[in-house]
Design an enzyme around this catalytic site. Structure first.
Site, PDB file in Angstrom:
ATOM      1  N   SER A   1     -10.162   0.521   3.862  1.00 19.88           N
ATOM      2  CA  SER A   1      -9.411   0.061   5.037  1.00 19.88           C
ATOM      3  C   SER A   1      -8.780   1.261   5.734  1.00 19.88           C
ATOM      4  O   SER A   1      -8.043   2.023   5.114  1.00 19.88           O
ATOM      5  CB  SER A   1      -8.310  -0.910   4.630  1.00 19.88           C
ATOM      6  OG  SER A   1      -8.891  -2.072   4.092  1.00 19.88           O
TER       7      SER A   1
ATOM      8  N   GLU B   1      -3.743   3.599   6.849  1.00 19.07           N
ATOM      9  CA  GLU B   1      -3.665   3.425   5.384  1.00 19.07           C
ATOM     10  C   GLU B   1      -4.293   4.646   4.720  1.00 19.07           C
ATOM     11  O   GLU B   1      -3.810   5.168   3.719  1.00 19.07           O
ATOM     12  CB  GLU B   1      -4.411   2.150   4.948  1.00 19.07           C
ATOM     13  CG  GLU B   1      -4.356   1.938   3.436  1.00 19.07           C
ATOM     14  CD  GLU B   1      -4.889   0.583   2.997  1.00 19.07           C
ATOM     15  OE1 GLU B   1      -4.667  -0.421   3.709  1.00 19.07           O
ATOM     16  OE2 GLU B   1      -5.547   0.527   1.933  1.00 19.07           O
TER      17      GLU B   1
ATOM     18  N   ARG C   1       0.823  -1.234   0.000  1.00 22.01           N
ATOM     19  CA  ARG C   1       0.000   0.000   0.000  1.00 22.01           C
ATOM     20  C   ARG C   1       0.852   1.278   0.000  1.00 22.01           C
ATOM     21  O   ARG C   1       0.512   2.271   0.652  1.00 22.01           O
ATOM     22  CB  ARG C   1      -0.963   0.032   1.205  1.00 22.01           C
ATOM     23  CG  ARG C   1      -1.975  -1.074   1.217  1.00 22.01           C
ATOM     24  CD  ARG C   1      -2.964  -1.010   0.060  1.00 22.01           C
ATOM     25  NE  ARG C   1      -3.824  -2.167   0.092  1.00 22.01           N
ATOM     26  CZ  ARG C   1      -3.566  -3.306  -0.576  1.00 22.01           C
ATOM     27  NH1 ARG C   1      -2.520  -3.401  -1.389  1.00 22.01           N
ATOM     28  NH2 ARG C   1      -4.391  -4.328  -0.467  1.00 22.01           N
TER      29      ARG C   1
HETATM   30  C1  LIG Z   1     -15.491   0.819  -0.154  1.00 20.36           C
HETATM   31  C2  LIG Z   1     -13.997   0.905  -0.376  1.00 20.36           C
HETATM   32  C3  LIG Z   1     -13.283  -0.249  -0.644  1.00 20.36           C
HETATM   33  C4  LIG Z   1     -11.894  -0.183  -0.864  1.00 20.36           C
HETATM   34  N1  LIG Z   1     -11.223  -1.347  -1.138  1.00 20.36           N
HETATM   35  C5  LIG Z   1      -9.893  -1.296  -1.391  1.00 20.36           C
HETATM   36  C6  LIG Z   1      -9.152  -2.492  -1.707  1.00 20.36           C
HETATM   37  O1  LIG Z   1      -9.679  -3.585  -1.758  1.00 20.36           O
HETATM   38  N2  LIG Z   1      -7.838  -2.382  -1.958  1.00 20.36           N
HETATM   39  C7  LIG Z   1      -7.187  -1.181  -1.917  1.00 20.36           C
HETATM   40  O2  LIG Z   1      -5.975  -1.149  -2.166  1.00 20.36           O
HETATM   41  N3  LIG Z   1      -7.840  -0.037  -1.608  1.00 20.36           N
HETATM   42  C8  LIG Z   1      -9.174  -0.077  -1.353  1.00 20.36           C
HETATM   43  N4  LIG Z   1      -9.845   1.083  -1.042  1.00 20.36           N
HETATM   44  C9  LIG Z   1      -9.102   2.345  -0.924  1.00 20.36           C
HETATM   45  C10 LIG Z   1      -9.003   3.170  -2.208  1.00 20.36           C
HETATM   46  O3  LIG Z   1     -10.061   2.881  -3.100  1.00 20.36           O
HETATM   47  C11 LIG Z   1      -7.669   2.948  -2.923  1.00 20.36           C
HETATM   48  O4  LIG Z   1      -6.577   3.312  -2.115  1.00 20.36           O
HETATM   49  C12 LIG Z   1      -7.590   3.768  -4.217  1.00 20.36           C
HETATM   50  O5  LIG Z   1      -6.473   3.345  -4.952  1.00 20.36           O
HETATM   51  C13 LIG Z   1      -7.501   5.266  -3.973  1.00 20.36           C
HETATM   52  O6  LIG Z   1      -7.706   5.903  -5.226  1.00 20.36           O
HETATM   53  P1  LIG Z   1      -8.372   7.364  -5.306  1.00 20.36           P
HETATM   54  O7  LIG Z   1      -8.400   7.767  -6.722  1.00 20.36           O
HETATM   55  O8  LIG Z   1      -9.655   7.388  -4.585  1.00 20.36           O
HETATM   56  O9  LIG Z   1      -7.243   8.204  -4.539  1.00 20.36           O
HETATM   57  P2  LIG Z   1      -7.426   9.283  -3.379  1.00 20.36           P
HETATM   58  O10 LIG Z   1      -8.105   8.655  -2.220  1.00 20.36           O
HETATM   59  O11 LIG Z   1      -8.005  10.523  -3.916  1.00 20.36           O
HETATM   60  O12 LIG Z   1      -5.894   9.545  -3.008  1.00 20.36           O
HETATM   61  C14 LIG Z   1      -5.120   8.535  -2.399  1.00 20.36           C
HETATM   62  C15 LIG Z   1      -3.641   8.899  -2.532  1.00 20.36           C
HETATM   63  O13 LIG Z   1      -3.260   8.834  -3.903  1.00 20.36           O
HETATM   64  C16 LIG Z   1      -2.650  10.048  -4.317  1.00 20.36           C
HETATM   65  N5  LIG Z   1      -3.002  10.288  -5.723  1.00 20.36           N
HETATM   66  C17 LIG Z   1      -4.229  10.263  -6.295  1.00 20.36           C
HETATM   67  N6  LIG Z   1      -4.131  10.521  -7.613  1.00 20.36           N
HETATM   68  C18 LIG Z   1      -2.824  10.705  -7.889  1.00 20.36           C
HETATM   69  C19 LIG Z   1      -2.077  11.021  -9.068  1.00 20.36           C
HETATM   70  N7  LIG Z   1      -2.675  11.206 -10.252  1.00 20.36           N
HETATM   71  N8  LIG Z   1      -0.722  11.150  -8.974  1.00 20.36           N
HETATM   72  C20 LIG Z   1      -0.089  10.970  -7.772  1.00 20.36           C
HETATM   73  N9  LIG Z   1      -0.739  10.676  -6.620  1.00 20.36           N
HETATM   74  C21 LIG Z   1      -2.094  10.543  -6.676  1.00 20.36           C
HETATM   75  C22 LIG Z   1      -3.226  11.115  -3.385  1.00 20.36           C
HETATM   76  O14 LIG Z   1      -2.348  12.230  -3.262  1.00 20.36           O
HETATM   77  C23 LIG Z   1      -3.326  10.330  -2.065  1.00 20.36           C
HETATM   78  O15 LIG Z   1      -2.069  10.299  -1.424  1.00 20.36           O
HETATM   79  C24 LIG Z   1     -11.238   1.049  -0.812  1.00 20.36           C
HETATM   80  C25 LIG Z   1     -11.961   2.223  -0.550  1.00 20.36           C
HETATM   81  C26 LIG Z   1     -13.329   2.158  -0.345  1.00 20.36           C
HETATM   82  C27 LIG Z   1     -14.075   3.429  -0.077  1.00 20.36           C
END
Ligand SMILES: Cc1cc2nc3c(=O)[nH]c(=O)nc-3n(C[C@H](O)[C@H](O)[C@H](O)COP(=O)(O)OP(=O)(O)OC[C@H]3O[C@@H](n4cnc5c(N)ncnc54)[C@H](O)[C@@H]3O)c2cc1C
Length: 324
Positions: free
Chosen positions: A233, A303, A184
């Site tokens: 998480s 996380e 992660r």
């Molecule tokens: C219901 C639910 C279930 C989930 N299940 C999982 C799972 O099974 N596995 C898992 O790994 N995660 C899971 N997650 C967490 C989340 O979906 C992941 O971490 C996802 O990859 C985050 O993507 P995001 O676009 O929402 O990023 P954000 O939440 O907006 O940002 C997360 C991080 O990524 C960085 N970021 C975003 N875009 C960029 C970019 N273009 N360049 C550089 N940095 C960037 C941000 O600065 C921040 O540090 C879950 C979340 C929810 C709500």
């Protein structure tokens, strides 16, 4: 609720520098509209670039002393109630949301593409290995930064190379090794904004890929509160255990502070039951860390990414409520 940022003032100070940009600048953008938690203070100024060139021009135009943060779809973010000072960049589908097949088993995706769309594009192309993205609600930028994973597969196993711009607007092409992946986590420089990535899967049968995607979805619906306002998480799994087991053993399942609650369904998921602010969510998280430390001696690590300023009356301390 008063925030500590003033986007109108920031734009009137720097506005001239942005005259040639094609993207959208929004002062005091409410982050409760962006994050899955539906909570938190505003971004002082949000910028949504038209494309990579526009983003580079913006990065060059912002004086060095102003912070710039990138956010994705907001499914892993907890924003504090004082707001986020400086600029927040958010990429939109227009400009950063294309997915294209490259050769037999590769896909190139813009980083505003939802993970689910990459899973569907892989299905359409008969490329296996992307079914896990069907269950992750974030976008590709977040997946690259968080090394998002599920069902025994992580983003790092599929990445070939990543395009990124640094704080000065310079382009970088990162290899898989340059991304510095761990659980992660990506060790790539924190100022980098990923704009697109090339992924590699393997040849697959559409019926088998579809079955794997259906299994992912079914599993999610039975074990995770996916229709709640949540950040996924809350804590990383500690070495040799699962965060949810430690939280459960410490009596954290269902624990509430104000409108924030540890989900009774999956106790490593924190949920906003409707009225929670950033302070209540973070206080609940620190209280859980405190209880787990007391119960099992394990220090849980967040996380979820926490961003922004505490309001002066709301500072949350590490291990808050120690041994409550
Ligand atoms: C219901 C639910 C279930 C989930 N299940 C999982 C799972 O099974 N596995 C898992 O790994 N995660 C899971 N997650 C967490 C989340 O979906 C992941 O971490 C996802 O990859 C985050 O993507 P995001 O676009 O929402 O990023 P954000 O939440 O907006 O940002 C997360 C991080 O990524 C960085 N970021 C975003 N875009 C960029 C970019 N273009 N360049 C550089 N940095 C960037 C941000 O600065 C921040 O540090 C879950 C979340 C929810 C709500």
């Amino acid at each position: 609720m008063s925030s500590l940022v003033d986007g109108e003032a920031l734009l009137s100070k720097l506005g001239d520098r942005f005259a040639g940009l094609r993207g959208r600048l929004t002062p005091n953008m409410g982050m409760e509209k962006v994050t899955w938690f539906r909570a938190g203070g505003p971004a002082e100024v949000m910028f949504q670039p038209a494309d990579e060139e526009d983003l580079a021009a913006f990065l060059k135009a912002v004086p060095e002393e102003y912070p710039i943060l990138i956010v994705g779809i907001g499914s892993n973010l907890l924003v504090r109630d004082g707001g986020i000072p400086g600029f927040v960049v958010r990429l939109s589908a227009k400009g950063f949301g294309e997915v294209e097949r490259v050769g037999e088993t590769q896909l190139r995706a813009g980083t505003a593409t939802p993970d689910k769309r990459v899973a569907s594009a892989a299905l359409d192309a008969g490329i296996a290995g992307f079914h896990f993205y069907h269950g992750i609600p974030g976008g590709i930028g977040g997946a690259l930064r968080m090394n998002a994973g599920a069902n025994g597969v992580e983003t790092r196993e599929r990445v070939v190379e990543v395009r990124a711009l640094d704080r000065k607007g310079e382009l970088h092409i990162l290899s898989n090794a340059d991304m510095g992946y761990a659980y992660r986590h990506s060790g790539a420089a924190s100022d980098l904004i990923f704009t697109s990535a090339l992924f590699e899967g393997m040849p697959g049968e559409r019926t088998e890929i579809q079955a794997a995607m259906d299994a992912v979805q079914h599993h999610r619906e039975t074990v995770q509160p996916i229709r709640e306002k949540t950040g996924g998480s809350t804590f990383k799994n500690p070495e040799g255990s699962s965060a949810w087991k430690e939280i459960d053993a410490a009596g954290g399942r269902g624990l509430r502070i104000g409108g924030a609650q540890m989900s009774p369904m999956h106790c490593n998921f924190m949920i906003n039951t409707g009225t929670a602010n950033g302070y209540e969510l973070e206080t609940l998280g620190e209280t859980i860390r405190s209880r787990v430390l007391q119960n099992s001696g394990i220090r849980l690590h967040w996380e979820i990414k926490r961003l922004g300023l505490f309001r002066p009356d709301q500072e949350v301390h590490e291990f808050m409520g120690q041994f409550l």
